[in-house]
Motif scaffolding. Structure first.
Motif, PDB file in Angstrom:
ATOM      1  N   HIS A  23     -19.465 -79.026  59.493  1.00  0.00           N
ATOM      2  CA  HIS A  23     -18.841 -77.725  59.723  1.00  0.00           C
ATOM      3  C   HIS A  23     -19.912 -76.689  60.049  1.00  0.00           C
ATOM      4  CE1 HIS A  23     -16.297 -74.231  59.411  1.00  0.00           C
ATOM      5  NE2 HIS A  23     -17.146 -73.730  58.510  1.00  0.00           N
ATOM      6  N   ILE A  24     -19.780 -76.055  61.189  1.00  0.00           N
ATOM      7  CA  ILE A  24     -20.707 -75.009  61.619  1.00  0.00           C
ATOM      8  C   ILE A  24     -19.941 -73.690  61.619  1.00  0.00           C
ATOM      9  CG2 ILE A  24     -22.246 -74.208  63.454  1.00  0.00           C
ATOM     10  CD1 ILE A  24     -23.049 -76.960  62.429  1.00  0.00           C
ATOM     11  N   PRO A  25     -20.288 -72.753  60.735  1.00  0.00           N
ATOM     12  CA  PRO A  25     -19.579 -71.473  60.703  1.00  0.00           C
ATOM     13  C   PRO A  25     -19.671 -70.744  62.051  1.00  0.00           C
ATOM     14  CG  PRO A  25     -20.943 -71.725  58.749  1.00  0.00           C
ATOM     15  CD  PRO A  25     -21.298 -72.843  59.686  1.00  0.00           C
ATOM     16  N   SER A  26     -18.566 -70.208  62.485  1.00  0.00           N
ATOM     17  CA  SER A  26     -18.515 -69.467  63.739  1.00  0.00           C
ATOM     18  C   SER A  26     -19.475 -68.282  63.692  1.00  0.00           C
ATOM     19  CB  SER A  26     -17.090 -68.971  63.979  1.00  0.00           C
ATOM     20  OG  SER A  26     -17.024 -68.248  65.179  1.00  0.00           O
ATOM     21  N   GLY A  27     -20.249 -68.133  64.743  1.00  0.00           N
ATOM     22  CA  GLY A  27     -21.199 -67.029  64.823  1.00  0.00           C
ATOM     23  C   GLY A  27     -22.535 -67.295  64.159  1.00  0.00           C
ATOM     24  N   SER A  28     -22.671 -68.432  63.461  1.00  0.00           N
ATOM     25  CA  SER A  28     -23.943 -68.753  62.810  1.00  0.00           C
ATOM     26  C   SER A  28     -24.975 -69.144  63.873  1.00  0.00           C
ATOM     27  CB  SER A  28     -23.758 -69.900  61.809  1.00  0.00           C
ATOM     28  OG  SER A  28     -23.475 -71.109  62.498  1.00  0.00           O
ATOM     29  N   ARG A  29     -26.212 -69.178  63.481  1.00  0.00           N
ATOM     30  CA  ARG A  29     -27.280 -69.495  64.422  1.00  0.00           C
ATOM     31  C   ARG A  29     -27.078 -70.856  65.091  1.00  0.00           C
ATOM     32  NH1 ARG A  29     -32.884 -67.691  62.457  1.00  0.00           N
ATOM     33  NH2 ARG A  29     -31.674 -65.805  62.568  1.00  0.00           N
ATOM     34  N   PHE A  30     -26.597 -71.839  64.322  1.00  0.00           N
ATOM     35  CA  PHE A  30     -26.390 -73.167  64.895  1.00  0.00           C
ATOM     36  C   PHE A  30     -25.141 -73.234  65.769  1.00  0.00           C
ATOM     37  CE2 PHE A  30     -29.133 -74.199  61.243  1.00  0.00           C
ATOM     38  CZ  PHE A  30     -30.164 -74.807  61.938  1.00  0.00           C
ATOM     39  N   ASP A  31     -24.259 -72.276  65.615  1.00  0.00           N
ATOM     40  CA  ASP A  31     -23.114 -72.162  66.512  1.00  0.00           C
ATOM     41  C   ASP A  31     -23.552 -71.515  67.823  1.00  0.00           C
ATOM     42  OD1 ASP A  31     -20.361 -72.062  67.408  1.00  0.00           O
ATOM     43  OD2 ASP A  31     -20.318 -69.955  66.802  1.00  0.00           O
TER      44      ASP A  31
END
Length: 100
Positions: A23-31
């Motif tokens: 799960h990659i949070p929306s707006g995170s650096r990895f997103d």
């Protein structure tokens, strides 16, 4: 000679918001920059996160505080460049270097 550490939280990986389930949070650096995932998202990376999370639970210090403490303690760093779009990291981070 001073030492400068850039991205001591591993682009946010060491904050604990990422897991093996992907799960990659929306707006995170990895997103926003998914190419960085290859650097951190590995079995050894998540094993380190598991250990950091356990230590956080045992000590009562946030994963951010523990990661920054390690940077200052283990490497003898004097300067640390840490940027985050979220104020949570900035509020809890600096105290991490002080509790050692």
């Amino acid at each position: 000679m001073g030492v400068l550490s850039y991205s001591p939280l591993g682009a946010g990986f060491l904050t604990g918001k990422y897991n093996r389930e992907g799960h990659i949070p929306s707006g995170s650096r990895f997103d926003v920059i998914p190419d960085h995932q290859d650097i951190y998202f590995s079995e050894s990376g998540f094993t380190a996160i598991d250990h950091l999370r356990q230590l956080s639970t045992e000590t009562g210090h946030s994963m951010i505080q523990l990661a920054l403490s390690w940077v200052f303690y283990a490497a003898g760093h004097y300067f640390c460049v840490s940027g985050s779009p979220k104020s949570r990291s900035h509020r809890s981070g600096p105290a991490g270097a002080l509790w050692i």
